[in-house]
Motif scaffolding. Sequence first.
Motif, PDB file in Angstrom:
ATOM      1  N   SER A  78       0.843  -1.197   0.000  1.00  0.00           N
ATOM      2  CA  SER A  78       0.000   0.000   0.000  1.00  0.00           C
ATOM      3  C   SER A  78       0.877   1.246   0.000  1.00  0.00           C
ATOM      4  N   LEU A  79       0.235   2.384  -0.231  1.00  0.00           N
ATOM      5  CA  LEU A  79       0.898   3.684  -0.103  1.00  0.00           C
ATOM      6  C   LEU A  79       0.319   4.411   1.105  1.00  0.00           C
ATOM      7  N   ALA A  80       1.187   5.022   1.895  1.00  0.00           N
ATOM      8  CA  ALA A  80       0.758   5.874   3.000  1.00  0.00           C
ATOM      9  C   ALA A  80       1.148   7.303   2.662  1.00  0.00           C
ATOM     10  N   GLY A  90       0.908  28.056   6.557  1.00  0.00           N
ATOM     11  CA  GLY A  90       2.363  28.112   6.589  1.00  0.00           C
ATOM     12  C   GLY A  90       2.963  27.300   5.459  1.00  0.00           C
ATOM     13  N   LEU A  91       4.269  27.052   5.556  1.00  0.00           N
ATOM     14  CA  LEU A  91       4.950  26.253   4.533  1.00  0.00           C
ATOM     15  C   LEU A  91       4.457  24.807   4.598  1.00  0.00           C
ATOM     16  N   LEU A  92       3.997  24.304   3.472  1.00  0.00           N
ATOM     17  CA  LEU A  92       3.353  22.997   3.400  1.00  0.00           C
ATOM     18  C   LEU A  92       4.175  22.021   2.561  1.00  0.00           C
ATOM     19  N   GLU A  93       4.285  20.785   3.058  1.00  0.00           N
ATOM     20  CA  GLU A  93       4.877  19.677   2.300  1.00  0.00           C
ATOM     21  C   GLU A  93       3.965  18.470   2.429  1.00  0.00           C
ATOM     22  N   TYR A  94       3.994  17.613   1.428  1.00  0.00           N
ATOM     23  CA  TYR A  94       3.317  16.319   1.567  1.00  0.00           C
ATOM     24  C   TYR A  94       4.103  15.267   0.805  1.00  0.00           C
ATOM     25  N   ARG A  95       3.904  14.019   1.189  1.00  0.00           N
ATOM     26  CA  ARG A  95       4.638  12.941   0.523  1.00  0.00           C
ATOM     27  C   ARG A  95       3.884  11.619   0.602  1.00  0.00           C
ATOM     28  N   PHE A 106       6.860   9.823  -3.586  1.00  0.00           N
ATOM     29  CA  PHE A 106       6.787  11.191  -4.095  1.00  0.00           C
ATOM     30  C   PHE A 106       6.864  12.171  -2.929  1.00  0.00           C
ATOM     31  N   HIS A 107       7.258  13.394  -3.244  1.00  0.00           N
ATOM     32  CA  HIS A 107       7.424  14.444  -2.225  1.00  0.00           C
ATOM     33  C   HIS A 107       7.173  15.790  -2.907  1.00  0.00           C
ATOM     34  N   MET A 108       6.226  16.552  -2.378  1.00  0.00           N
ATOM     35  CA  MET A 108       5.907  17.861  -2.947  1.00  0.00           C
ATOM     36  C   MET A 108       6.111  18.949  -1.894  1.00  0.00           C
ATOM     37  N   GLY A 109       6.594  20.100  -2.323  1.00  0.00           N
ATOM     38  CA  GLY A 109       6.764  21.235  -1.415  1.00  0.00           C
ATOM     39  C   GLY A 109       8.233  21.528  -1.143  1.00  0.00           C
TER      40      GLY A 109
END
Length: 207
Positions: A78-80, A90-95, A106-109
């Motif tokens: 699976s993917l988490a 504020g400054l946002l990241e997600y992965r 993957f990694h964005m931000g």
Amino acid sequence: MAQSKFYVVWQGLKPGIYTSWEECRRQVSGFENARYKSFRSQEEAERAFLDNPWKYLTIKKESGKAVGPPDSGIIKESLAVDAACSGNPGLLEYRGVYVADSREIFHMGPLEEGTNNIGEFLAIVHALALLKKQNQQVPVYSDSMNAIKWVAKKKCNTKLEQSDKNRILFELIARAETWLQNNSYQNPVLKWETKQWGEIPADFGRK
């Protein structure tokens, strides 16, 4: 006339919702640790398919004691996904991370003037789009019920206002909503049970 049923297959050859036992049987017969259940209405089935299967599946008992599913119910294939935001907004990241080996997919931000809920929403849609492109029907885990509901409704229900700083972020939101409206997917979007399993594998570790 027999009452029609809807069969949810969370884990099988092709996860999805089926309208006959024969279709369901073809997906789960001989499939190790197959997870499926019948429902009386399409609405119930659709809601269950987007939810954690263990809320609906019976846990077998041995010696009078409840026995949990293997690996506490975590589906390793699976993917988490997770998001981190420094400030609100504020400054946002997600992965996205592959659960079996914690490999980052993957990694964005960082993206300016975002919120955690937006990041969780975008992360789920990013994972679904990527998995569909790769023709993979594995589940997607998120620890955000808000984001899971937004994805199910195909709408990022944020109260954040658009500004010059977060223009790119709102472009990503519009793109994600358009993708949801124009695409179907077979991947279950499941709630990561943090209290039972600990932090989600995609957690940024900044708490």
